[in-house]
Design a protein around this motif. Structure first.
Motif, PDB file in Angstrom:
ATOM      1  N   GLU A   1      42.488  34.617  44.992  1.00 38.71           N
ATOM      2  CA  GLU A   1      41.469  35.174  44.094  1.00 38.71           C
ATOM      3  C   GLU A   1      40.517  36.026  44.920  1.00 38.71           C
ATOM      4  OE1 GLU A   1      37.955  33.596  43.426  1.00 38.71           O
ATOM      5  OE2 GLU A   1      37.663  34.238  41.361  1.00 38.71           O
ATOM      6  N   HIS A   2      40.544  37.323  44.709  1.00 35.92           N
ATOM      7  CA  HIS A   2      39.774  38.253  45.553  1.00 35.92           C
ATOM      8  C   HIS A   2      40.044  37.961  47.021  1.00 35.92           C
ATOM      9  CE1 HIS A   2      37.688  40.804  42.835  1.00 35.92           C
ATOM     10  NE2 HIS A   2      37.116  39.810  42.180  1.00 35.92           N
ATOM     11  N   GLY A   3      41.295  37.735  47.361  1.00 38.33           N
ATOM     12  CA  GLY A   3      41.632  37.359  48.723  1.00 38.33           C
ATOM     13  C   GLY A   3      42.633  38.318  49.340  1.00 38.33           C
TER      14      GLY A   3
ATOM     15  N   LEU B   1      44.379  37.604  41.834  1.00 38.85           N
ATOM     16  CA  LEU B   1      43.370  38.470  41.206  1.00 38.85           C
ATOM     17  C   LEU B   1      42.821  39.412  42.270  1.00 38.85           C
ATOM     18  CD1 LEU B   1      40.539  37.809  38.749  1.00 38.85           C
ATOM     19  CD2 LEU B   1      39.895  38.545  41.055  1.00 38.85           C
ATOM     20  N   THR B   2      42.637  40.659  41.855  1.00 39.24           N
ATOM     21  CA  THR B   2      42.018  41.626  42.757  1.00 39.24           C
ATOM     22  C   THR B   2      41.178  42.606  41.937  1.00 39.24           C
ATOM     23  OG1 THR B   2      42.461  43.105  44.635  1.00 39.24           O
ATOM     24  CG2 THR B   2      43.982  43.255  42.763  1.00 39.24           C
ATOM     25  N   ASN B   3      40.457  43.481  42.634  1.00 37.96           N
ATOM     26  CA  ASN B   3      39.695  44.511  41.925  1.00 37.96           C
ATOM     27  C   ASN B   3      40.666  45.388  41.161  1.00 37.96           C
ATOM     28  OD1 ASN B   3      38.456  44.195  44.909  1.00 37.96           O
ATOM     29  ND2 ASN B   3      36.842  44.364  43.400  1.00 37.96           N
ATOM     30  N   SER B   4      40.258  45.840  39.986  1.00 40.45           N
ATOM     31  CA  SER B   4      41.131  46.758  39.263  1.00 40.45           C
ATOM     32  C   SER B   4      41.205  48.071  40.030  1.00 40.45           C
ATOM     33  CB  SER B   4      40.581  47.021  37.859  1.00 40.45           C
ATOM     34  OG  SER B   4      39.383  47.772  37.944  1.00 40.45           O
ATOM     35  N   LEU B   5      42.292  48.775  39.831  1.00 40.61           N
ATOM     36  CA  LEU B   5      42.423  50.087  40.464  1.00 40.61           C
ATOM     37  C   LEU B   5      41.266  50.988  40.025  1.00 40.61           C
ATOM     38  CD1 LEU B   5      43.990  52.115  42.172  1.00 40.61           C
ATOM     39  CD2 LEU B   5      45.282  52.696  40.094  1.00 40.61           C
ATOM     40  N   LEU B   6      40.922  50.907  38.730  1.00 41.71           N
ATOM     41  CA  LEU B   6      39.855  51.772  38.217  1.00 41.71           C
ATOM     42  C   LEU B   6      38.529  51.501  38.933  1.00 41.71           C
ATOM     43  CD1 LEU B   6      39.254  53.991  36.199  1.00 41.71           C
ATOM     44  CD2 LEU B   6      38.754  52.225  34.501  1.00 41.71           C
ATOM     45  N   SER B   7      38.210  50.227  39.134  1.00 39.90           N
ATOM     46  CA  SER B   7      36.940  49.945  39.829  1.00 39.90           C
ATOM     47  C   SER B   7      37.010  50.440  41.269  1.00 39.90           C
ATOM     48  CB  SER B   7      36.570  48.458  39.756  1.00 39.90           C
ATOM     49  OG  SER B   7      37.387  47.691  40.600  1.00 39.90           O
TER      50      SER B   7
END
Ligand SMILES: C[S@@+](CC[C@H](N)C(=O)[O-])C[C@H]1O[C@@H](n2cnc3c(N)ncnc32)[C@H](O)[C@@H]1O
Length: 255
Positions: A128-130, A157-163
Protein backbone atom coordinates in the motif's frame (compact mmCIF):
# COMPACT_ATOMS: atom_id res chain seq x y z
CA UNK A 1 14.14 1.10 -18.56
CA UNK A 2 15.39 2.99 -15.53
CA UNK A 3 16.21 0.95 -12.47
CA UNK A 4 16.58 2.24 -8.95
CA UNK A 5 20.29 3.01 -8.74
CA UNK A 6 22.17 2.49 -5.47
CA UNK A 7 22.30 6.28 -5.05
CA UNK A 8 18.51 6.57 -5.53
CA UNK A 9 18.05 3.76 -3.04
CA UNK A 10 20.27 5.57 -0.52
CA UNK A 11 18.25 8.72 -1.22
CA UNK A 12 14.99 6.87 -0.61
CA UNK A 13 16.31 5.27 2.55
CA UNK A 14 17.43 8.68 3.86
CA UNK A 15 14.06 10.18 2.90
CA UNK A 16 12.18 7.55 4.89
CA UNK A 17 14.39 8.06 7.93
CA UNK A 18 13.37 11.75 7.85
CA UNK A 19 9.71 10.98 7.14
CA UNK A 20 9.76 8.51 10.00
CA UNK A 21 10.80 11.27 12.39
CA UNK A 22 7.83 13.37 11.28
CA UNK A 23 5.43 10.41 11.26
CA UNK A 24 5.15 10.28 15.03
CA UNK A 25 4.27 7.32 17.17
CA UNK A 26 0.87 8.95 17.71
CA UNK A 27 0.22 8.91 13.95
CA UNK A 28 1.45 5.32 13.67
CA UNK A 29 -0.66 4.27 16.67
CA UNK A 30 -3.69 5.90 15.06
CA UNK A 31 -3.19 3.74 11.96
CA UNK A 32 -2.47 0.59 13.98
CA UNK A 33 -5.63 1.15 16.04
CA UNK A 34 -8.03 1.45 13.10
CA UNK A 35 -10.87 -1.03 13.55
CA UNK A 36 -10.94 -2.18 9.92
CA UNK A 37 -8.75 -2.42 6.83
CA UNK A 38 -8.79 0.78 4.78
CA UNK A 39 -6.92 1.86 1.67
CA UNK A 40 -4.95 4.97 0.81
CA UNK A 41 -4.86 8.62 1.73
CA UNK A 42 -8.60 8.86 2.29
CA UNK A 43 -9.14 5.59 4.15
CA UNK A 44 -11.51 3.89 1.72
CA UNK A 45 -12.75 0.76 3.52
CA UNK A 46 -11.81 -2.63 2.11
CA UNK A 47 -15.45 -3.66 2.61
CA UNK A 48 -16.32 -1.11 -0.13
CA UNK A 49 -13.43 -1.83 -2.49
CA UNK A 50 -13.46 -5.61 -1.99
CA UNK A 51 -10.05 -6.17 -3.56
CA UNK A 52 -8.54 -8.49 -0.94
CA UNK A 53 -11.22 -11.12 -0.44
CA UNK A 54 -11.06 -13.46 2.56
CA UNK A 55 -7.58 -13.33 4.10
CA UNK A 56 -8.13 -15.66 7.06
CA UNK A 57 -5.56 -18.47 6.95
CA UNK A 58 -3.54 -16.94 4.10
CA UNK A 59 0.23 -16.51 4.09
CA UNK A 60 0.73 -12.83 3.30
CA UNK A 61 3.87 -10.82 2.53
CA UNK A 62 3.70 -7.03 2.60
CA UNK A 63 6.39 -5.21 0.61
CA UNK A 64 7.65 -1.72 1.57
CA UNK A 65 5.39 -1.90 4.61
CA UNK A 66 6.43 1.37 6.29
CA UNK A 67 5.17 1.18 9.84
CA UNK A 68 3.34 -2.06 8.91
CA UNK A 69 -0.16 -1.05 9.94
CA UNK A 70 -1.60 -2.77 6.87
CA UNK A 71 -0.06 -6.08 7.93
CA UNK A 72 -1.42 -5.52 11.44
CA UNK A 73 -4.97 -5.24 10.05
CA UNK A 74 -4.54 -8.40 7.96
CA UNK A 75 -3.07 -10.28 10.93
CA UNK A 76 -6.12 -9.29 12.99
CA UNK A 77 -8.30 -10.64 10.18
CA UNK A 78 -6.60 -14.03 10.57
CA UNK A 79 -3.74 -13.88 8.02
CA UNK A 80 -0.18 -15.00 8.74
CA UNK A 81 1.69 -11.85 7.76
CA UNK A 82 5.32 -10.95 7.28
CA UNK A 83 6.19 -7.32 6.56
CA UNK A 84 9.30 -6.14 4.69
CA UNK A 85 10.79 -2.63 4.45
CA UNK A 86 14.12 -1.10 3.53
CA UNK A 87 14.06 1.40 6.39
CA UNK A 88 15.40 0.46 9.80
CA UNK A 89 13.62 3.52 11.25
CA UNK A 90 10.21 2.55 9.88
CA UNK A 91 10.59 -1.01 11.17
CA UNK A 92 11.64 0.28 14.59
CA UNK A 93 8.37 2.22 14.77
CA UNK A 94 6.53 -0.91 13.60
CA UNK A 95 8.18 -2.92 16.36
CA UNK A 96 7.10 -0.34 18.97
CA UNK A 97 3.54 -0.51 17.62
CA UNK A 98 3.59 -4.29 17.92
CA UNK A 99 4.47 -3.89 21.60
CA UNK A 100 2.03 -1.04 22.27
CA UNK A 101 -0.96 -1.98 20.12
CA UNK A 102 -0.34 -5.47 18.69
CA UNK A 103 -0.43 -7.96 17.16
CA UNK A 104 3.15 -9.09 16.61
CA UNK A 105 4.32 -10.70 13.36
CA UNK A 106 7.70 -10.99 11.62
CA UNK A 107 9.27 -7.71 10.44
CA UNK A 108 12.11 -8.07 7.96
CA UNK A 109 14.51 -5.37 6.79
CA UNK A 110 14.99 -5.86 3.06
CA UNK A 111 14.74 -4.48 -0.42
CA UNK A 112 11.50 -4.91 -2.37
CA UNK A 113 13.63 -5.62 -5.44
CA UNK A 114 15.47 -8.50 -3.72
CA UNK A 115 13.11 -9.74 -1.06
CA UNK A 116 14.75 -11.92 1.61
CA UNK A 117 11.79 -14.34 1.80
CA UNK A 118 11.22 -17.88 0.50
CA UNK A 119 9.93 -18.54 -3.02
CA UNK A 120 6.43 -19.95 -3.53
CA UNK A 121 5.50 -19.56 0.13
CA UNK A 122 2.74 -16.92 -0.02
CA UNK A 123 -0.90 -16.74 -1.08
CA UNK A 124 -1.06 -12.96 -1.15
CA UNK A 125 1.49 -10.19 -1.67
CA UNK A 126 0.26 -6.71 -0.74
CA UNK A 127 1.73 -3.25 -0.89
CA UNK A 128 0.00 0.00 0.00
CA UNK A 129 1.81 3.10 -1.25
CA UNK A 130 4.91 0.94 -1.11
CA UNK A 131 6.83 -1.06 -3.72
CA UNK A 132 4.82 0.25 -6.67
CA UNK A 133 6.15 3.78 -6.22
CA UNK A 134 9.54 3.08 -4.69
CA UNK A 135 10.85 0.02 -6.50
CA UNK A 136 11.66 -0.63 -10.14
CA UNK A 137 8.65 -2.55 -11.53
CA UNK A 138 10.98 -4.64 -13.67
CA UNK A 139 12.51 -5.91 -10.45
CA UNK A 140 9.84 -5.97 -7.77
CA UNK A 141 7.05 -7.51 -9.87
CA UNK A 142 9.17 -10.62 -10.68
CA UNK A 143 10.02 -10.75 -6.96
CA UNK A 144 6.32 -10.66 -6.04
CA UNK A 145 5.71 -13.45 -8.57
CA UNK A 146 8.56 -15.48 -7.10
CA UNK A 147 7.11 -15.23 -3.58
CA UNK A 148 3.62 -16.33 -4.61
CA UNK A 149 2.22 -19.81 -5.02
CA UNK A 150 0.56 -20.41 -8.42
CA UNK A 151 -2.91 -18.85 -8.21
CA UNK A 152 -1.73 -16.48 -5.48
CA UNK A 153 -2.64 -12.81 -5.74
CA UNK A 154 -0.77 -9.55 -5.84
CA UNK A 155 -2.79 -6.54 -4.64
CA UNK A 156 -1.18 -3.14 -4.53
CA UNK A 157 -2.23 0.49 -4.20
CA UNK A 158 -0.29 3.35 -5.69
CA UNK A 159 -0.80 6.95 -6.79
CA UNK A 160 -3.00 7.19 -9.84
CA UNK A 161 -1.23 8.02 -13.06
CA UNK A 162 -3.33 11.18 -13.28
CA UNK A 163 -2.19 12.43 -9.88
CA UNK A 164 1.43 11.66 -10.81
CA UNK A 165 0.98 13.92 -13.83
CA UNK A 166 -0.60 16.75 -11.83
CA UNK A 167 1.44 16.91 -8.59
CA UNK A 168 3.93 19.82 -8.69
CA UNK A 169 7.62 19.01 -8.45
CA UNK A 170 8.15 21.43 -5.60
CA UNK A 171 5.60 22.31 -2.90
CA UNK A 172 1.86 22.04 -3.30
CA UNK A 173 -0.96 19.69 -4.18
CA UNK A 174 -2.22 18.37 -7.53
CA UNK A 175 -4.11 20.94 -9.56
CA UNK A 176 -6.09 20.82 -12.78
CA UNK A 177 -3.12 20.98 -15.17
CA UNK A 178 -0.87 18.26 -16.50
CA UNK A 179 2.60 19.21 -15.30
CA UNK A 180 4.66 16.52 -17.02
CA UNK A 181 4.45 14.18 -19.94
CA UNK A 182 3.14 10.68 -19.33
CA UNK A 183 6.44 9.05 -20.26
CA UNK A 184 8.32 11.36 -17.85
CA UNK A 185 6.18 10.08 -14.97
CA UNK A 186 7.52 6.52 -15.38
CA UNK A 187 10.33 7.59 -13.10
CA UNK A 188 10.25 10.91 -11.27
CA UNK A 189 12.97 12.30 -9.06
CA UNK A 190 11.46 14.84 -6.68
CA UNK A 191 13.69 17.72 -5.59
CA UNK A 192 14.22 17.23 -1.87
CA UNK A 193 12.35 13.95 -2.07
CA UNK A 194 13.01 10.47 -3.37
CA UNK A 195 12.86 8.71 -6.71
CA UNK A 196 9.44 7.25 -7.63
CA UNK A 197 7.97 5.13 -10.41
CA UNK A 198 4.59 5.91 -11.95
CA UNK A 199 4.15 3.67 -14.98
CA UNK A 200 1.21 4.22 -17.32
CA UNK A 201 -1.66 1.73 -17.30
CA UNK A 202 -0.35 0.21 -20.51
CA UNK A 203 3.06 -0.20 -18.89
CA UNK A 204 1.53 -1.85 -15.79
CA UNK A 205 -0.36 -4.38 -17.92
CA UNK A 206 2.77 -5.19 -19.92
CA UNK A 207 4.96 -5.42 -16.81
CA UNK A 208 2.48 -7.56 -14.86
CA UNK A 209 1.94 -9.96 -17.76
CA UNK A 210 5.69 -10.12 -18.39
CA UNK A 211 6.28 -11.02 -14.74
CA UNK A 212 3.90 -13.99 -14.79
CA UNK A 213 0.61 -12.38 -13.74
CA UNK A 214 -2.89 -12.22 -15.17
CA UNK A 215 -4.46 -8.82 -14.51
CA UNK A 216 -7.72 -9.32 -12.63
CA UNK A 217 -8.76 -5.75 -11.79
CA UNK A 218 -7.81 -2.11 -11.74
CA UNK A 219 -9.84 -0.11 -9.21
CA UNK A 220 -9.64 3.66 -9.33
CA UNK A 221 -9.89 5.04 -5.80
CA UNK A 222 -11.71 8.32 -5.17
CA UNK A 223 -11.95 10.10 -1.81
CA UNK A 224 -15.33 9.52 -0.13
CA UNK A 225 -17.48 12.68 0.11
CA UNK A 226 -17.09 12.76 3.90
CA UNK A 227 -13.27 12.43 3.76
CA UNK A 228 -10.86 15.10 5.06
CA UNK A 229 -7.59 16.34 3.64
CA UNK A 230 -4.78 14.02 4.65
CA UNK A 231 -2.82 15.64 7.47
CA UNK A 232 0.51 14.09 6.59
CA UNK A 233 0.89 13.14 2.92
CA UNK A 234 -0.20 16.43 1.33
CA UNK A 235 -0.05 15.70 -2.40
CA UNK A 236 -3.73 15.85 -3.39
CA UNK A 237 -6.61 17.62 -1.69
CA UNK A 238 -9.75 15.78 -0.73
CA UNK A 239 -11.68 17.99 -3.19
CA UNK A 240 -9.39 16.98 -6.06
CA UNK A 241 -9.64 13.34 -5.07
CA UNK A 242 -13.45 13.36 -5.05
CA UNK A 243 -13.37 14.51 -8.71
CA UNK A 244 -10.46 12.40 -9.97
CA UNK A 245 -9.03 9.15 -8.64
CA UNK A 246 -5.90 10.01 -6.64
CA UNK A 247 -4.99 6.37 -6.20
CA UNK A 248 -5.45 3.02 -7.90
CA UNK A 249 -5.45 -0.58 -6.77
CA UNK A 250 -4.22 -3.34 -9.06
CA UNK A 251 -5.19 -6.98 -8.52
CA UNK A 252 -3.20 -9.63 -10.38
CA UNK A 253 -3.14 -13.41 -10.18
CA UNK A 254 0.07 -15.46 -10.38
CA UNK A 255 -0.19 -17.84 -13.35
C1 LIG B 1 4.51 5.36 2.08
S1 LIG B 1 5.64 4.32 2.96
C2 LIG B 1 4.97 2.84 3.41
C3 LIG B 1 3.67 2.38 3.10
C4 LIG B 1 2.79 2.30 4.29
N1 LIG B 1 1.59 1.62 3.90
C5 LIG B 1 2.53 3.72 4.74
O1 LIG B 1 1.74 4.40 4.06
O2 LIG B 1 3.15 4.15 5.72
C6 LIG B 1 6.78 3.78 1.74
C7 LIG B 1 7.82 2.81 2.31
O3 LIG B 1 8.59 2.29 1.24
C8 LIG B 1 9.84 1.94 1.78
N2 LIG B 1 10.78 1.68 0.70
C9 LIG B 1 11.33 2.57 -0.17
N3 LIG B 1 12.13 1.93 -1.04
C10 LIG B 1 12.09 0.61 -0.70
C11 LIG B 1 12.70 -0.56 -1.23
N4 LIG B 1 13.53 -0.51 -2.30
N5 LIG B 1 12.44 -1.75 -0.65
C12 LIG B 1 11.61 -1.83 0.43
N6 LIG B 1 11.00 -0.75 0.98
C13 LIG B 1 11.24 0.45 0.41
C14 LIG B 1 10.19 3.12 2.66
O4 LIG B 1 11.17 2.80 3.61
C15 LIG B 1 8.82 3.43 3.28
O5 LIG B 1 8.68 2.83 4.53
Amino acid sequence: MAEVSDSDKALNRALWAVVNERFTDAAAADMWSRPETVWGLFSVPERELGVLGEVRGLDVAELACGTAYFSAWLARAGARTVAVDLSHEQLTTARRMQAQVGPAFPLVQGDGERVPLRSGAYDLVVSEHGAAAWCDPERWLPEAARLLRPGGRLVFLTNSLLSALCVPLEEGVAGERLLRGQREAYRVRWPGGGAEFHPSHGDWVRLLRGSGFVVAALREVYAPAQAHDHTFYEIVSKDWATRWPAEEVWVAVRR
